[in-house]
Design an enzyme around this catalytic site. Structure first.
Site, short mmCIF file in Angstrom:
data_model
loop_
_atom_site.label_atom_id
_atom_site.label_comp_id
_atom_site.label_asym_id
_atom_site.label_seq_id
_atom_site.Cartn_x
_atom_site.Cartn_y
_atom_site.Cartn_z
N ARG A 91 3.63 12.85 8.00
CA ARG A 91 4.94 12.70 8.63
C ARG A 91 5.91 13.74 8.07
O ARG A 91 6.06 13.88 6.85
CB ARG A 91 5.47 11.29 8.35
CG ARG A 91 6.90 11.04 8.78
CD ARG A 91 7.06 11.02 10.27
NE ARG A 91 8.37 10.50 10.65
CZ ARG A 91 8.88 10.60 11.87
NH1 ARG A 91 8.18 11.18 12.83
NH2 ARG A 91 10.07 10.09 12.14
N GLN B 235 10.98 14.42 -3.85
CA GLN B 235 10.75 13.86 -5.18
C GLN B 235 11.01 12.35 -5.22
O GLN B 235 10.29 11.60 -5.90
CB GLN B 235 11.64 14.56 -6.21
CG GLN B 235 11.32 14.15 -7.65
CD GLN B 235 12.22 14.83 -8.65
OE1 GLN B 235 13.42 14.57 -8.69
NE2 GLN B 235 11.65 15.72 -9.48
N GLU C 59 -2.88 -21.61 -4.95
CA GLU C 59 -3.58 -21.74 -6.24
C GLU C 59 -2.61 -21.66 -7.42
O GLU C 59 -2.91 -21.07 -8.46
CB GLU C 59 -4.70 -20.71 -6.35
CG GLU C 59 -5.83 -21.02 -5.38
CD GLU C 59 -7.10 -20.26 -5.66
OE1 GLU C 59 -7.44 -20.08 -6.84
OE2 GLU C 59 -7.75 -19.85 -4.68
#
Length: 394
Positions: A276, A287, A371
């Site tokens: 892109r 950066q 869980e």
């Protein structure tokens, strides 16, 4: 947390068996699962043919002894398989996860010789398993269950309703928890192996979920469900121990699931930002974007090593309660951050279903819930620290 220098094999080095499994599962996931992922998510169902392929691959009975038709492997291999499948589709991975880290694990540890001989070969070859603990009024308070088991001669009669049962739609073997002595509180809880087709047992509503949609989550209805005493898993009144010890190990599997799906999201993002272009440059050349990617990769690796550490400790027979809780806690938090970043880096198209990062973002949320919620993991870690048992092995 723990010194793993003397564990074999070392934490960051995979054995030849582990590398081979990793390679095979990755290839399978990319070739067979990836093309189906979007359709499975939209239809909220998993083709039986794909489940059959999981059995053929040998990852639905990893710790079942070879003499009973399984792979005769160790726990870490389950973690490897779950992580690699989750890179492509966490919904497929959770089928393998529940099968190995909960159902087979519980039968290996608590099942009588008779139960193991009758049930494990089926779980190794074709039968999907499910773990039925939760109820409407007992989620995090798992032992506040209302399901009852009444002794009647050589049988128990089970009555009640279970909710949020993973694999409920596909499973043929269910580990069901019910209280056989309510006056004894949690010490009356007993675990039973119940087979689909047992009179008085049926699978009810299938939930319409945010994520991991191809993995079925169903209610179970028990109405005068008669189960022979030979199908008691462990001992009567010891169901709480079966649940606690099994879930402690199952949480490591959830850590692997979160690591895998985060890695998958990062992989997609890395490819996209190099393709892109904006302002005449690839997005990945900025950066700010590079730093975000570096942070995500660092967090994934940290979560992976925490999860592998807990799995290695389990295989070595060492304490892993704290490490397992930490792995699940951090991995699930990390997965939400990384998948959110991936969607953001894709920009507007990341918010559509045209790219897989949107799905992985939805899939990530469950890691902080099932869980054992994140709050329960924090509670477990804090209690161990305050007791002076922080999981260190030296």
């Amino acid at each position: 947390m723990s010194d793993v220098a003397d564990l074999a094999p070392p934490l960051t080095r995979l054995s030849e068996e582990e590398r081979l499994l990793r390679s095979n599962v990755r290839a399978f996931a990319e070739a067979e699962v990836a093309p189906l992922a979007r359709e499975m998510d939209e239809r909220a169902e998993m083709p039986r043919a794909l489940i059959d392929q999981l059995f053929e691959l040998g990852i639905m009975g990893i710790e079942i002894p070879e003499s009973l038709g399984g792979a005769g492997g160790h726990f870490f291999l389950s973690v490897v398989a779950v992580e690699e499948l989750s890179r492509v589709d966490p919904a497929v991975a959770v089928v393998v996860d529940v099968q190995n880290t909960l159902v087979i694990n519980a039968l290996n540890r608590w099942g009588s010789d008779d139960l193991q001989q009758r049930i494990l070969p089926r779980l190794a070859s074709a039968a999907v398993g499910a773990y039925a603990l939760s109820e409407a009024g007992s989620g995090s308070d798992a032992f506040g269950m209302a399901a009852r088991a009444t002794r009647d001669g050589s049988d128990y009669v089970l009555d009640g309703r279970k909710l949020w049962i993973t694999n409920g739609n596909e499973a043929e073997i269910f580990i069901v928890f019910a209280n056989a002595d309510p006056d004894a509180g949690y010490r009356g809880i007993t675990a039973f192996v119940v087979e689909r087709g047992t009179p008085g047992f049926r699978v009810g509503k299938k939930e319409d979920k945010l994520g991991i949609r191809a993995s079925s989550t169903c209610e179970l209805l028990l109405d005068d469900c008669r189960v022979p005493t030979a199908n008691v898993l462990g001992e009567p009144g010891r169901g709480y121990a079966v649940a606690i010890e099994t879930l402690n190990e199952g949480r490591i599997g959830i850590g692997a699931q979160m690591v895998g799906l985060a890695q998958g999201a990062l992989d997609h993002a890395l490819a996209y930002v190099q393709e892109r272009k904006q302002f005449g440059r690839a997005v990945g050349e900025f950066q700010a974007v590079q730093f975000q990617l570096a942070q995500a990769a660092t967090e994934i690796e940290a979560a992976r090593l925490m999860t592998w550490n807990a799995a290695r400790l389990r295989d070595a027979g060492r304490p892993f309660l704290t490490e397992g809780a930490m792995a699940k806690l951090y991995s699930s938090q990390m997965a939400e951050r990384v998948t959110s970043l991936a969607v953001q880096l894709f920009g507007g198209v990341g918010y559509t279903k045209d790219y897989p990062v949107e799905k992985l973002y939805r899939d990530a949320k469950i890691g902080q819930i099932y869980e054992g919620t994140s709050n329960l993991q924090l509670q477990t870690i804090a209690r161990q620290l305050l007791k002076g048992r922080d999981g260190r092995t030296t």
